[in-house]
Design a protein around this motif. Structure first.
Motif, PDB file in Angstrom:
ATOM      1  N   ALA A 174     -22.860  54.045  27.502  1.00  0.00           N
ATOM      2  CA  ALA A 174     -22.610  54.210  28.934  1.00  0.00           C
ATOM      3  C   ALA A 174     -22.786  55.670  29.356  1.00  0.00           C
ATOM      4  CB  ALA A 174     -21.208  53.722  29.281  1.00  0.00           C
ATOM      5  N   VAL A 175     -22.382  56.596  28.485  1.00  0.00           N
ATOM      6  CA  VAL A 175     -22.546  58.020  28.794  1.00  0.00           C
ATOM      7  C   VAL A 175     -24.021  58.389  28.795  1.00  0.00           C
ATOM      8  CG1 VAL A 175     -21.983  60.367  28.043  1.00  0.00           C
ATOM      9  CG2 VAL A 175     -20.269  58.556  27.873  1.00  0.00           C
ATOM     10  N   ALA A 176     -24.795  57.831  27.860  1.00  0.00           N
ATOM     11  CA  ALA A 176     -26.234  58.099  27.824  1.00  0.00           C
ATOM     12  C   ALA A 176     -26.909  57.633  29.109  1.00  0.00           C
ATOM     13  CB  ALA A 176     -26.867  57.419  26.617  1.00  0.00           C
ATOM     14  N   LEU A 177     -26.477  56.490  29.630  1.00  0.00           N
ATOM     15  CA  LEU A 177     -27.048  56.009  30.892  1.00  0.00           C
ATOM     16  C   LEU A 177     -26.633  56.902  32.059  1.00  0.00           C
ATOM     17  CD1 LEU A 177     -26.783  52.132  30.582  1.00  0.00           C
ATOM     18  CD2 LEU A 177     -28.854  53.524  30.602  1.00  0.00           C
ATOM     19  N   GLU A 178     -25.404  57.390  32.037  1.00  0.00           N
ATOM     20  CA  GLU A 178     -24.990  58.325  33.085  1.00  0.00           C
ATOM     21  C   GLU A 178     -25.830  59.599  33.016  1.00  0.00           C
ATOM     22  OE1 GLU A 178     -21.024  60.316  35.111  1.00  0.00           O
ATOM     23  OE2 GLU A 178     -20.855  59.292  33.184  1.00  0.00           O
ATOM     24  N   GLY A 179     -26.178  60.015  31.801  1.00  0.00           N
ATOM     25  CA  GLY A 179     -27.055  61.168  31.659  1.00  0.00           C
ATOM     26  C   GLY A 179     -28.403  60.929  32.285  1.00  0.00           C
TER      27      GLY A 179
ATOM     28  N   ARG B 170     -28.184  61.463  35.896  1.00  0.00           N
ATOM     29  CA  ARG B 170     -28.014  62.872  36.273  1.00  0.00           C
ATOM     30  C   ARG B 170     -29.282  63.690  36.136  1.00  0.00           C
ATOM     31  NH1 ARG B 170     -25.168  63.054  39.855  1.00  0.00           N
ATOM     32  NH2 ARG B 170     -23.955  61.154  39.677  1.00  0.00           N
ATOM     33  N   LEU B 171     -30.363  63.096  35.609  1.00  0.00           N
ATOM     34  CA  LEU B 171     -31.626  63.821  35.508  1.00  0.00           C
ATOM     35  C   LEU B 171     -32.271  63.984  36.882  1.00  0.00           C
ATOM     36  CD1 LEU B 171     -33.569  62.401  32.419  1.00  0.00           C
ATOM     37  CD2 LEU B 171     -32.523  64.652  32.659  1.00  0.00           C
ATOM     38  N   GLY B 172     -32.778  65.174  37.144  1.00  0.00           N
ATOM     39  CA  GLY B 172     -33.591  65.377  38.326  1.00  0.00           C
ATOM     40  C   GLY B 172     -34.993  64.846  38.094  1.00  0.00           C
ATOM     41  N   PRO B 173     -35.833  64.828  39.136  1.00  0.00           N
ATOM     42  CA  PRO B 173     -37.218  64.369  38.985  1.00  0.00           C
ATOM     43  C   PRO B 173     -37.944  65.144  37.884  1.00  0.00           C
ATOM     44  CG  PRO B 173     -36.670  64.618  41.307  1.00  0.00           C
ATOM     45  CD  PRO B 173     -35.521  65.182  40.538  1.00  0.00           C
TER      46      PRO B 173
ATOM     47  N   ARG C  93     -31.398  49.410  37.948  1.00  0.00           N
ATOM     48  CA  ARG C  93     -31.534  50.489  38.935  1.00  0.00           C
ATOM     49  C   ARG C  93     -31.837  51.811  38.251  1.00  0.00           C
ATOM     50  NH1 ARG C  93     -28.382  54.463  40.552  1.00  0.00           N
ATOM     51  NH2 ARG C  93     -26.568  53.708  39.397  1.00  0.00           N
ATOM     52  N   LEU C  94     -31.140  52.084  37.137  1.00  0.00           N
ATOM     53  CA  LEU C  94     -31.357  53.345  36.430  1.00  0.00           C
ATOM     54  C   LEU C  94     -32.753  53.415  35.836  1.00  0.00           C
ATOM     55  CD1 LEU C  94     -27.942  53.785  34.581  1.00  0.00           C
ATOM     56  CD2 LEU C  94     -28.761  55.054  36.564  1.00  0.00           C
ATOM     57  N   LEU C  95     -33.231  52.304  35.277  1.00  0.00           N
ATOM     58  CA  LEU C  95     -34.564  52.307  34.685  1.00  0.00           C
ATOM     59  C   LEU C  95     -35.643  52.431  35.749  1.00  0.00           C
ATOM     60  CD1 LEU C  95     -34.124  49.589  31.899  1.00  0.00           C
ATOM     61  CD2 LEU C  95     -34.028  52.073  31.675  1.00  0.00           C
ATOM     62  N   THR C  96     -35.455  51.769  36.873  1.00  0.00           N
ATOM     63  CA  THR C  96     -36.423  51.899  37.974  1.00  0.00           C
ATOM     64  C   THR C  96     -36.458  53.332  38.493  1.00  0.00           C
ATOM     65  OG1 THR C  96     -36.127  49.595  38.639  1.00  0.00           O
ATOM     66  CG2 THR C  96     -37.007  51.108  40.298  1.00  0.00           C
ATOM     67  N   ASP C  97     -35.295  53.937  38.634  1.00  0.00           N
ATOM     68  CA  ASP C  97     -35.236  55.328  39.077  1.00  0.00           C
ATOM     69  C   ASP C  97     -35.937  56.247  38.078  1.00  0.00           C
ATOM     70  OD1 ASP C  97     -34.037  57.531  40.783  1.00  0.00           O
ATOM     71  OD2 ASP C  97     -33.135  58.000  38.846  1.00  0.00           O
ATOM     72  N   ALA C  98     -35.797  55.952  36.777  1.00  0.00           N
ATOM     73  CA  ALA C  98     -36.471  56.760  35.759  1.00  0.00           C
ATOM     74  C   ALA C  98     -37.982  56.661  35.900  1.00  0.00           C
ATOM     75  CB  ALA C  98     -36.034  56.316  34.363  1.00  0.00           C
TER      76      ALA C  98
ATOM     77  N   LEU D 219     -37.897  61.273  31.469  1.00  0.00           N
ATOM     78  CA  LEU D 219     -38.280  61.051  30.084  1.00  0.00           C
ATOM     79  C   LEU D 219     -37.029  61.077  29.203  1.00  0.00           C
ATOM     80  CD1 LEU D 219     -40.655  60.814  28.044  1.00  0.00           C
ATOM     81  CD2 LEU D 219     -40.647  63.298  27.905  1.00  0.00           C
ATOM     82  N   VAL D 220     -36.925  60.104  28.294  1.00  0.00           N
ATOM     83  CA  VAL D 220     -35.822  60.050  27.343  1.00  0.00           C
ATOM     84  C   VAL D 220     -36.418  60.126  25.948  1.00  0.00           C
ATOM     85  CG1 VAL D 220     -33.890  58.703  26.445  1.00  0.00           C
ATOM     86  CG2 VAL D 220     -34.419  58.651  28.890  1.00  0.00           C
ATOM     87  N   VAL D 221     -35.875  61.028  25.124  1.00  0.00           N
ATOM     88  CA  VAL D 221     -36.387  61.205  23.773  1.00  0.00           C
ATOM     89  C   VAL D 221     -35.218  61.263  22.796  1.00  0.00           C
ATOM     90  CG1 VAL D 221     -36.464  63.715  24.059  1.00  0.00           C
ATOM     91  CG2 VAL D 221     -37.843  62.642  22.281  1.00  0.00           C
TER      92      VAL D 221
END
Length: 346
Positions: free
Chosen positions: A242-247, A250-253, A274-279, A285-287
């Motif tokens: 859940a914290v990773a998703l909150e991170g 919190r990412l900017g474009p 919603r979070l994945l669509t926003d990404a 980018l998630v690594v």
């Protein structure tokens, strides 16, 4: 000799036992471990959740974070000398064909974790090619090198990926978690010149909060405050999904999130779509990053020295508990206020 051991897969089998002293083979060295760090991976192995003994052994010697002295050289070793202080890297490839820290599961062994004995013992053996020499002036903090090496790799990935995609250096970073990995990430990011906000659930007057502030960072008590704003980089160091998703939120474009935790299955995650669509729409980018190469260990030693000088002995404050072989069990008990526990074998 005495060694801290477990029987992998058997919960609570931790014990100090007498084991044969190893001898170095060709290309190997005999080490005399001086300090061994304890981390969450050790906890999982002790709980029986992970770990593998070497072939032909029913026990595994713990300890993958180590500072050691070279005691004896095997045939063909010329890159170190007896008496040198060294940090051994963790992973050894098995016909991998890739850099050792990118070998897939099943194509490597790991000291103190998977198929190789570790260094929580009076003596240990490792390959000379995987040793990093330690300057004597930072011997008191060099046991932090291995966990810092993993941070170095993750932060390097985040900085390089952000700059290569957006054409500029990131300026702001959010660190989720203030355990040893989170605090070391905050340290490296501050040394790189970023504005850092670190988030944890300890109160604002806790040691962890004070350590963040001593770096010139901002601390947020997640138990009573909400994270606001967006950041160029997010480093996730809690291992909580859940914290990773909150991170990610919190990412900017164009931002990059670096995952340094290991995330157990289960739990209730709301609004993932919603979070994945926003990404996707904001090119986030998630690594993930685990283990590290020799250059990351070398960078860790440089940054420990730089932080020690710049922040007035800051790295040593991360070591909040020290135990010996005689009272080894104290090293493997955890509280929320511990940061880094070290087993001293000197």
């Amino acid at each position: 000799m005495k060694a801290v051991t477990v029987m992998p897969g058997v919960p609570e089998s931790l014990r100090l036992r007498d084991v044969p002293k190893p001898s170095p083979g060709p290309g190997q060295v005999l080490l005399r471990p001086l300090k061994v760090g304890v981390c969450g991976t050790d906890k999982e192995i002790i709980e029986g959740k992970y770990g593998k003994a070497p072939e032909g052994s029913d026990y595994l010697i713990l300890g993958h974070e180590a500072l050691a002295e070279v005691a004896e050289l095997g045939p063909g070793v010329d890159n170190v000398s007896p008496g040198d202080l060294v940090v051994p890297t963790v992973r050894r490839p098995l016909n991998c064909g890739l850099p050792v820290d990118y070998c897939p599961v099943g194509r490597y062994l790991e000291h103190g974790i998977w198929g190789l004995h570790g260094h929580a013992a009076e003596y240990s053996v490792t390959d000379a090619a995987y040793l990093v020499k330690v300057p004597k002036e930072i011997a008191d903090i060099a046991v932090l090198t291995e966990p810092l090496s993993v941070v170095e790799k993750g932060v390097e990935l985040g900085l390089n990926l952000y700059q290569s995609r957006l054409g500029r250096r990131p300026e702001t970073a959010l660190v989720l978690g203030a355990g040893p990995v989170g605090l070391l990430a905050a340290m490296v990011l501050r040394l790189a010149g970023l504005s850092v906000t670190a988030v944890a659930t300890r109160p604002p007057d806790s040691l962890k909060a004070r350590l963040v502030k001593e770096l010139g960072g901002t601390y947020v008590d997640a138990a009573h405050e909400k994270i606001s704003g967006t950041y160029d980089l997010v480093v996730e160091a809690t291992g909580a999904s859940a914290v990773a998703l909150e991170g990610l939120e919190r990412l900017g474009p164009g931002g990059v999130e670096v995952l340094l935790g290991v995330y157990p299955p289960g739990g209730r995650l709301d609004d993932v779509g919603r979070l994945l669509t926003d990404a996707v729409l904001n090119n986030k980018l998630v690594v993930g990053s685990v283990n590290a190469g020799l250059r990351h260990f070398e960078a860790a030693l440089r940054h420990l020295k730089e932080a020690d000088d710049r922040f007035g002995g800051w790295p040593k404050k991360l070591i909040t508990k020290t135990a010996t072989l005689e009272n080894y069990q104290e090293a493997y008990s955890w509280t929320h206020d511990d940061i880094k526990t070290v087993l001293s074998i000197e």
